[in-house]
Design a protein around this motif. Structure first.
Motif, mmCIF file in Angstrom:
data_model
loop_
_atom_site.group_PDB
_atom_site.id
_atom_site.type_symbol
_atom_site.label_atom_id
_atom_site.label_comp_id
_atom_site.label_asym_id
_atom_site.label_seq_id
_atom_site.Cartn_x
_atom_site.Cartn_y
_atom_site.Cartn_z
ATOM 1 N N ALA A 220 13.267 74.252 46.690
ATOM 2 C CA ALA A 220 12.330 73.234 46.209
ATOM 3 C C ALA A 220 12.109 73.363 44.702
ATOM 4 C CB ALA A 220 11.004 73.361 46.954
ATOM 5 N N ALA A 221 12.044 74.597 44.207
ATOM 6 C CA ALA A 221 11.843 74.793 42.762
ATOM 7 C C ALA A 221 13.068 74.343 41.965
ATOM 8 C CB ALA A 221 11.543 76.266 42.482
ATOM 9 N N LEU A 222 14.269 74.583 42.489
ATOM 10 C CA LEU A 222 15.482 74.141 41.791
ATOM 11 C C LEU A 222 15.531 72.623 41.669
ATOM 12 C CD1 LEU A 222 18.185 76.504 43.369
ATOM 13 C CD2 LEU A 222 17.435 76.482 40.981
ATOM 14 N N GLN A 223 15.078 71.935 42.690
ATOM 15 C CA GLN A 223 15.113 70.479 42.659
ATOM 16 C C GLN A 223 14.039 69.898 41.757
ATOM 17 O OE1 GLN A 223 14.877 69.385 46.792
ATOM 18 N NE2 GLN A 223 16.981 70.039 47.235
ATOM 19 N N ASP A 224 13.080 70.715 41.344
ATOM 20 C CA ASP A 224 12.040 70.265 40.411
ATOM 21 C C ASP A 224 12.382 70.534 38.956
ATOM 22 O OD1 ASP A 224 10.440 69.213 42.353
ATOM 23 O OD2 ASP A 224 9.202 71.010 42.605
ATOM 24 N N ILE A 225 13.471 71.242 38.699
ATOM 25 C CA ILE A 225 13.861 71.506 37.315
ATOM 26 C C ILE A 225 14.348 70.204 36.682
ATOM 27 C CG2 ILE A 225 15.494 72.740 35.826
ATOM 28 C CD1 ILE A 225 15.490 75.004 37.821
ATOM 29 N N PRO A 226 13.823 69.808 35.538
ATOM 30 C CA PRO A 226 14.268 68.556 34.902
ATOM 31 C C PRO A 226 15.768 68.572 34.598
ATOM 32 C CG PRO A 226 12.257 69.380 33.873
ATOM 33 C CD PRO A 226 12.741 70.465 34.784
ATOM 34 N N ARG A 227 16.440 67.524 34.994
ATOM 35 C CA ARG A 227 17.880 67.451 34.753
ATOM 36 C C ARG A 227 18.193 67.366 33.264
ATOM 37 N NH1 ARG A 227 21.095 66.482 38.957
ATOM 38 N NH2 ARG A 227 22.669 65.574 37.569
ATOM 39 N N LEU B 291 16.777 80.366 35.487
ATOM 40 C CA LEU B 291 15.929 81.516 35.781
ATOM 41 C C LEU B 291 14.559 81.437 35.099
ATOM 42 C CD1 LEU B 291 18.387 84.559 35.860
ATOM 43 C CD2 LEU B 291 17.291 83.374 37.765
ATOM 44 N N PRO B 292 14.469 81.061 33.809
ATOM 45 C CA PRO B 292 13.128 80.918 33.227
ATOM 46 C C PRO B 292 12.269 79.868 33.927
ATOM 47 C CG PRO B 292 14.769 81.082 31.491
ATOM 48 C CD PRO B 292 15.522 80.940 32.772
ATOM 49 N N GLU B 293 12.888 78.786 34.398
ATOM 50 C CA GLU B 293 12.118 77.769 35.103
ATOM 51 C C GLU B 293 11.650 78.258 36.472
ATOM 52 O OE1 GLU B 293 11.162 74.622 34.213
ATOM 53 O OE2 GLU B 293 11.806 75.149 32.186
ATOM 54 N N LEU B 294 12.356 79.227 37.042
ATOM 55 C CA LEU B 294 11.995 79.758 38.357
ATOM 56 C C LEU B 294 11.015 80.923 38.269
ATOM 57 C CD1 LEU B 294 15.455 79.807 40.181
ATOM 58 C CD2 LEU B 294 13.647 78.101 40.384
ATOM 59 N N ARG B 295 10.628 81.319 37.076
ATOM 60 C CA ARG B 295 9.785 82.504 36.928
ATOM 61 C C ARG B 295 8.437 82.382 37.641
ATOM 62 N NH1 ARG B 295 9.547 83.956 31.007
ATOM 63 N NH2 ARG B 295 11.748 84.417 31.415
ATOM 64 N N PRO B 296 7.710 81.259 37.518
ATOM 65 C CA PRO B 296 6.437 81.171 38.265
ATOM 66 C C PRO B 296 6.623 81.284 39.781
ATOM 67 C CG PRO B 296 6.554 79.474 36.572
ATOM 68 C CD PRO B 296 7.913 80.084 36.655
ATOM 69 N N VAL B 297 7.691 80.685 40.299
ATOM 70 C CA VAL B 297 7.965 80.776 41.734
ATOM 71 C C VAL B 297 8.295 82.211 42.119
ATOM 72 C CG1 VAL B 297 9.419 79.918 43.599
ATOM 73 C CG2 VAL B 297 8.760 78.396 41.744
ATOM 74 N N THR B 298 8.991 82.916 41.249
ATOM 75 C CA THR B 298 9.343 84.305 41.530
ATOM 76 C C THR B 298 8.101 85.179 41.629
ATOM 77 O OG1 THR B 298 11.461 84.023 40.385
ATOM 78 C CG2 THR B 298 10.680 86.276 40.710
ATOM 79 N N VAL B 299 7.113 84.922 40.785
ATOM 80 C CA VAL B 299 5.862 85.685 40.867
ATOM 81 C C VAL B 299 5.183 85.441 42.211
ATOM 82 C CG1 VAL B 299 3.570 85.987 39.865
ATOM 83 C CG2 VAL B 299 5.548 85.673 38.374
ATOM 84 N N GLY C 195 -1.058 93.647 40.216
ATOM 85 C CA GLY C 195 -0.100 94.104 39.208
ATOM 86 C C GLY C 195 1.026 93.107 38.992
ATOM 87 N N VAL C 196 1.538 92.544 40.083
ATOM 88 C CA VAL C 196 2.603 91.535 39.960
ATOM 89 C C VAL C 196 2.073 90.287 39.257
ATOM 90 C CG1 VAL C 196 4.167 90.049 41.245
ATOM 91 C CG2 VAL C 196 3.827 92.416 41.968
ATOM 92 N N ILE C 197 0.853 89.870 39.597
ATOM 93 C CA ILE C 197 0.278 88.668 38.984
ATOM 94 C C ILE C 197 0.056 88.874 37.488
ATOM 95 C CG2 ILE C 197 -1.758 87.186 38.928
ATOM 96 C CD1 ILE C 197 -2.008 87.636 41.942
ATOM 97 N N GLY D 286 4.181 84.992 30.742
ATOM 98 C CA GLY D 286 4.002 83.553 30.577
ATOM 99 C C GLY D 286 4.133 82.761 31.842
ATOM 100 N N SER D 287 3.986 83.398 33.027
ATOM 101 C CA SER D 287 4.108 82.694 34.301
ATOM 102 C C SER D 287 2.792 82.782 35.034
ATOM 103 C CB SER D 287 5.229 83.315 35.153
ATOM 104 O OG SER D 287 6.455 83.280 34.448
#
Length: 314
Positions: free
Chosen positions: A198-205, A227-235, A301-303, A310-311
């Motif tokens: 879902a996060a990949l499909q939200d990345i602006p083309r 990967l930078p665009e997926l950083r918030p989802v990774t957290v 700690g992860v948050i 910056g996420s």
């Protein structure tokens, strides 16, 4: 002939319906909302907050659930810090968490990228990935017992076909914790895959197209754009999977029951043994609260690490 008209009686001011003002409408909306949310709120408070507060008082007592409780203060917590079984269970849980969380993130990203391509039967492949997550942990554990059975399991059949030595898998005290981690990954990777897909499909083309126009290869696009665009989802995924690993119980219960020789005994399974098998309710409640504190510290700690990078997710 004189015609008389009866005077129409005037309504008393108190009987005239008053116009409903903004405060009345807001009050009505609020009461309507609480009429729907109130029962669920009572259930949540009754089944979570009240037992948690009660468990805290139990954790400061010595109680078997039948005889009167004896208050021991912080004695249960002090014993836990020196309990070898608790220390071993904590070590097993941390090993499981250290392997499972990064593994689920890496596999989730890779599978999501593969399923984000335009290929035939893509819907079927996505469904197959998500099915193990929907299945219950009990069913997953029972299936794993058949797969890793040392006599007739499919895993040893594959090893025999390849000419490799057979293994005891779940009966091996040095290998069982890693097999549990593998089973857990198989059951949970569908969740991380769906989140990353879902996060990949939200990345602006436009970002990807701009990088391609600038001459970036697919690897550089993935590394510097995706990967930078997926950083918030990774957290978010890291926090969620950390909680999942720290609270693992059902898979342990349906496969090894903490064995062999307590080599797969996690903290939650140890709490289960304390509270429901040896009837040491106060000691088990103290262990549960220590688990809560450790889980909260790791999650925070992860948050905080994500916010520093910056996420901001939470």
């Amino acid at each position: 002939m004189a015609v008389t008209f009866a005077a129409t009686p005037r309504a008393h001011p108190s009987t005239v319906p008053a116009k409903r003002g903004p405060r009345g409408r807001a009050l009505r909306r609020g009461l309507t909302g609480w009429a729907f949310a109130g029962p669920a709120t009572v259930i949540v408070v009754g089944l979570s907050i009240f037992p948690a507060v009660w468990a805290f008082f139990i954790s400061r007592a010595k109680w078997n659930g039948i005889a009167p409780a004896t208050m021991v203060g912080w004695g249960n917590y002090q014993k836990l810090l020196q309990d070898p079984d608790m220390i071993a269970a904590t070590r097993h849980t941390l090993i499981l968490t250290a392997i499972f969380v990064p593994g689920s993130i890496v596999l989730g990203i890779l599978i999501a990228v593969a399923l984000n391509q335009k290929i035939k039967l893509i819907g079927f492949y996505r469904t197959c990935i998500f099915v193990p997550y929907v299945a219950s942990a009990a069913a997953t554990g029972i299936l794993a017992n058949f797969v890793f059975n040392p006599q007739f399991g499919a895993a040893n059949d594959i090893l025999r076909t390849l000419g490799l030595p057979q293994s005891q898998f779940l009966e091996n005290q040095h290998l069982a914790i890693y097999i549990i981690c593998l089973i857990l990954l198989w059951g949970e990777v569908g969740f991380t895959t769906v989140i990353y897909l879902a996060a990949l499909q939200d990345i602006p083309r436009e970002l990807v197209e701009a990088a391609v126009v600038d001459g970036a290869s697919k690897w550089k696009v993935f590394r510097h754009v995706t990967l930078p665009e997926l950083r918030p989802v990774t957290v978010f995924v890291a926090v969620w999977q950390t909680i999942t690993a720290m609270q693992l119980f059902d898979l342990i219960y349906t496969t090894t029951r903490g064995g062999p020789l307590n080599s797969t005994q996690t903290v939650v399974y140890y709490i289960y043994e304390l509270a429901f098998q040896t009837q040491r309710l106060g000691y088990g409640a103290a262990a549960a609260y220590l688990l809560f504190i450790v889980t909260m510290v790791l999650s925070l700690g992860v948050i905080l690490y994500g916010r520093r990078r910056g996420s901001e997710v939470f």
